[in-house]
Scaffold this motif. Sequence first.
Motif, PDB file in Angstrom:
ATOM      1  N   LEU A 136     -12.783   4.273   6.609  1.00  0.00           N
ATOM      2  CA  LEU A 136     -12.556   3.134   7.179  1.00  0.00           C
ATOM      3  C   LEU A 136     -12.365   3.140   8.545  1.00  0.00           C
ATOM      4  CD1 LEU A 136     -11.719  -0.109   6.675  1.00  0.00           C
ATOM      5  CD2 LEU A 136      -9.579   0.804   6.185  1.00  0.00           C
ATOM      6  N   ARG A 137     -12.816   2.062   9.448  1.00  0.00           N
ATOM      7  CA  ARG A 137     -12.611   2.314  10.730  1.00  0.00           C
ATOM      8  C   ARG A 137     -12.655   0.644  11.343  1.00  0.00           C
ATOM      9  NH1 ARG A 137     -14.456   6.276  15.717  1.00  0.00           N
ATOM     10  NH2 ARG A 137     -12.919   5.368  17.202  1.00  0.00           N
ATOM     11  N   GLU A 138     -11.617   0.300  12.013  1.00  0.00           N
ATOM     12  CA  GLU A 138     -11.563  -1.201  12.474  1.00  0.00           C
ATOM     13  C   GLU A 138     -12.400  -1.345  13.760  1.00  0.00           C
ATOM     14  OE1 GLU A 138      -7.783  -2.416  12.531  1.00  0.00           O
ATOM     15  OE2 GLU A 138      -7.255  -2.159  10.398  1.00  0.00           O
ATOM     16  N   TYR A 139     -13.089  -2.462  13.825  1.00  0.00           N
ATOM     17  CA  TYR A 139     -13.742  -2.760  15.236  1.00  0.00           C
ATOM     18  C   TYR A 139     -13.202  -3.941  15.819  1.00  0.00           C
ATOM     19  CZ  TYR A 139     -17.668   0.244  14.731  1.00  0.00           C
ATOM     20  OH  TYR A 139     -18.582   1.680  14.437  1.00  0.00           O
ATOM     21  N   GLN A 140     -13.152  -3.894  17.104  1.00  0.00           N
ATOM     22  CA  GLN A 140     -12.815  -4.947  17.913  1.00  0.00           C
ATOM     23  C   GLN A 140     -14.201  -5.634  18.420  1.00  0.00           C
ATOM     24  OE1 GLN A 140     -10.137  -4.851  21.848  1.00  0.00           O
ATOM     25  NE2 GLN A 140     -12.151  -5.106  22.496  1.00  0.00           N
ATOM     26  N   VAL A 141     -14.036  -6.988  18.067  1.00  0.00           N
ATOM     27  CA  VAL A 141     -15.244  -7.890  18.355  1.00  0.00           C
ATOM     28  C   VAL A 141     -14.905  -9.024  19.372  1.00  0.00           C
ATOM     29  CG1 VAL A 141     -16.900  -9.260  17.368  1.00  0.00           C
ATOM     30  CG2 VAL A 141     -16.029  -7.326  16.111  1.00  0.00           C
ATOM     31  N   LEU A 142     -15.248  -8.609  20.585  1.00  0.00           N
ATOM     32  CA  LEU A 142     -14.937  -9.604  21.675  1.00  0.00           C
ATOM     33  C   LEU A 142     -16.272  -9.708  22.642  1.00  0.00           C
ATOM     34  CD1 LEU A 142     -11.158  -8.866  22.403  1.00  0.00           C
ATOM     35  CD2 LEU A 142     -12.094 -10.950  21.216  1.00  0.00           C
ATOM     36  N   PRO A 143     -16.288 -10.586  23.509  1.00  0.00           N
ATOM     37  CA  PRO A 143     -17.543 -10.750  24.266  1.00  0.00           C
ATOM     38  C   PRO A 143     -17.571  -9.625  25.324  1.00  0.00           C
ATOM     39  CG  PRO A 143     -16.370 -12.723  24.326  1.00  0.00           C
ATOM     40  CD  PRO A 143     -15.535 -11.845  23.270  1.00  0.00           C
ATOM     41  N   ASN A 184      -7.116   5.699  11.028  1.00  0.00           N
ATOM     42  CA  ASN A 184      -6.309   6.596   9.919  1.00  0.00           C
ATOM     43  C   ASN A 184      -7.534   7.437   9.395  1.00  0.00           C
ATOM     44  OD1 ASN A 184      -5.844   7.186   6.718  1.00  0.00           O
ATOM     45  ND2 ASN A 184      -3.763   6.916   7.798  1.00  0.00           N
ATOM     46  N   ALA A 185      -7.437   8.767   9.389  1.00  0.00           N
ATOM     47  CA  ALA A 185      -8.599   9.587   9.321  1.00  0.00           C
ATOM     48  C   ALA A 185      -8.629  10.038   7.822  1.00  0.00           C
ATOM     49  CB  ALA A 185      -8.454  10.890  10.281  1.00  0.00           C
ATOM     50  N   PHE A 186      -7.531   9.707   6.846  1.00  0.00           N
ATOM     51  CA  PHE A 186      -7.567  10.254   5.782  1.00  0.00           C
ATOM     52  C   PHE A 186      -7.345   9.211   4.544  1.00  0.00           C
ATOM     53  CE2 PHE A 186      -4.987  11.924   2.026  1.00  0.00           C
ATOM     54  CZ  PHE A 186      -5.974  12.902   1.568  1.00  0.00           C
ATOM     55  N   ARG A 228       0.955  -1.097   0.008  1.00  0.00           N
ATOM     56  CA  ARG A 228       0.190   0.120   0.109  1.00  0.00           C
ATOM     57  C   ARG A 228       0.845   1.358  -0.039  1.00  0.00           C
ATOM     58  NH1 ARG A 228      -3.690  -1.053   4.928  1.00  0.00           N
ATOM     59  NH2 ARG A 228      -1.777  -1.899   5.920  1.00  0.00           N
ATOM     60  N   ARG A 229       0.701   2.051  -1.023  1.00  0.00           N
ATOM     61  CA  ARG A 229       1.608   3.410  -1.075  1.00  0.00           C
ATOM     62  C   ARG A 229       0.695   4.327  -1.584  1.00  0.00           C
ATOM     63  NH1 ARG A 229       6.519   3.801  -5.431  1.00  0.00           N
ATOM     64  NH2 ARG A 229       7.440   5.427  -4.134  1.00  0.00           N
ATOM     65  N   TYR A 230       0.606   5.435  -0.894  1.00  0.00           N
ATOM     66  CA  TYR A 230      -0.252   6.731  -1.169  1.00  0.00           C
ATOM     67  C   TYR A 230      -1.559   6.485  -0.962  1.00  0.00           C
ATOM     68  CZ  TYR A 230       3.540   9.374  -3.624  1.00  0.00           C
ATOM     69  OH  TYR A 230       4.793   9.882  -4.153  1.00  0.00           O
ATOM     70  N   MET A 231      -1.944   5.406  -0.659  1.00  0.00           N
ATOM     71  CA  MET A 231      -3.513   5.128  -0.482  1.00  0.00           C
ATOM     72  C   MET A 231      -3.786   3.816   0.381  1.00  0.00           C
ATOM     73  SD  MET A 231      -4.653   3.574  -4.236  1.00  0.00           S
ATOM     74  CE  MET A 231      -4.069   5.072  -5.032  1.00  0.00           C
ATOM     75  N   ARG A 232      -4.858   4.040   0.947  1.00  0.00           N
ATOM     76  CA  ARG A 232      -5.425   2.864   1.905  1.00  0.00           C
ATOM     77  C   ARG A 232      -5.930   1.670   1.095  1.00  0.00           C
ATOM     78  NH1 ARG A 232      -9.029   6.245   5.873  1.00  0.00           N
ATOM     79  NH2 ARG A 232     -10.411   5.518   4.716  1.00  0.00           N
ATOM     80  N   VAL A 233      -6.028   0.661   1.746  1.00  0.00           N
ATOM     81  CA  VAL A 233      -6.562  -0.753   1.205  1.00  0.00           C
ATOM     82  C   VAL A 233      -7.961  -0.461   0.500  1.00  0.00           C
ATOM     83  CG1 VAL A 233      -7.093  -1.680   3.357  1.00  0.00           C
ATOM     84  CG2 VAL A 233      -6.912  -3.080   1.198  1.00  0.00           C
TER      85      VAL A 233
END
Length: 458
Positions: free
Chosen positions: A421-428, A438-440, A173-178
């Motif tokens: 894009l924002r990742e989530y933690q999924v746990l009990p 990453n905001a941009f 990944r270069r210059y841009m997010r996945v």
Amino acid sequence: MDPPPPPPPPAIAREAWEGCSVLLDINDGDRLAFFRLTPAATVKIANKTCSLQPLVGRPFGSLFSVGADGLVPCAAADAPSRDDTMQDGAYGQVQDETRDNRSLVDNNTAQNLSCDDIEAMKRDGTTGDAIVEALIANSSTFGKKTAFSQEKYKLKKQKKYAPKVLLRRPSARRYMRVDTLSLLLSMANIGAYSDVLVVDMVGGLIAGAVAERLGGTGYVCSTYVGSVPSSIDIIRMYNLSSDMIGRIVQMPLSDLCSMQSSGNTPSVLNGSAEGEVVEPVVIQDEDAQAVDTAVSDEKAQLSTEQPTDMEVLKPSLDVQYENSSLDCKGSDGDSIASKSKHGKAPSPEKMKYWNEHGFSSLIVAAPGHEVESLVADLLPLLSSSAPFAIYHQYLEPLAKCMHSLQVSKRAIGLQLSEPWLREYQVLPSRTHPHMQMNAFGGYILSGTRIQCEQASHQ
């Protein structure tokens, strides 16, 4: 007689082979490193240097631990994921949890094992997992912690004394997010047997992704402004087969525009005969063995301190590799470089076809060029109703280009979007978005090309 059916697309290799590029994920994202699996390739984890030969022949997704003799494959039963570990240790105690950490004081007196004891265990050949169990057994406050805190304590000690290495496919990944790259491919409607025009000023990230999506069918025409071709050397890290690489051609934009305006197919491109490889500008370093990127656990995708040549989610101008040529072996064991090279000029027959029918898609990723004039030259090269997607790190150039297309009525369905894009933690009992993100991700202008005559009738 019906023509024979086209050959099936080449299968993507499921195992790592000698000479391929791999991505090593150390300690669940704490450190990401690109490596070429050569006989002399090594990786340094903590204070130990390990050979990468145990990775050859192992399937992608395999987990390794650091042993006395280097990297050792972990058995399936011994390699649970982090989510499974947290669930097994904490699930079932969530409802009846009455303990808390209010009475715990971090005064460095809870651990009975000293540093000398731990070093003695290492000299005796004690495994990292055994050291972690010894630390838990000699902690006076471990039993008083909540189940969640206990699992966090185990994970912290495991990263220090028993690091794990995950073998992953290259994901450059270069210059841009996945997610931005995924949206570009989707908005441009990249599919099998497409002829895609690409303006790739990000090292070959777009051209390689399109070639991988085509799967050995269709063509990727990487065009560039001026007389010096843009570097697309990052394609080597995709581990593409010779069929996929042979579908990548390069041609200057001036020749494409002159061919479209005059209707003649030049037999000589940019001073070189048909089929000759147009050499891109590549920054080489023979001593570089890996592109190593350290990412902290709490500041992943946000850290600005990158000690190496390739930076994750941050613009970089040079990429260094161990070898300067595409001399690596594909999944069939044959040398990729000996069969085909990326960046060759297209054949006159294919150029004549593109001149008559146009390209089926367009992707532009040229942060250093003026977007409005560049798109004005590129749109006539597309066929009617061809989709296009334009990436830029700033909003204003795309807004001006969008206004110009609306006024000239050369495109419809124009949409200016910003990936999020924002990742989530999924746990009990602990499902929540990550506290840092990453905001941009840049901006994307997408639409469909139409002919001016059609637009005037509307």
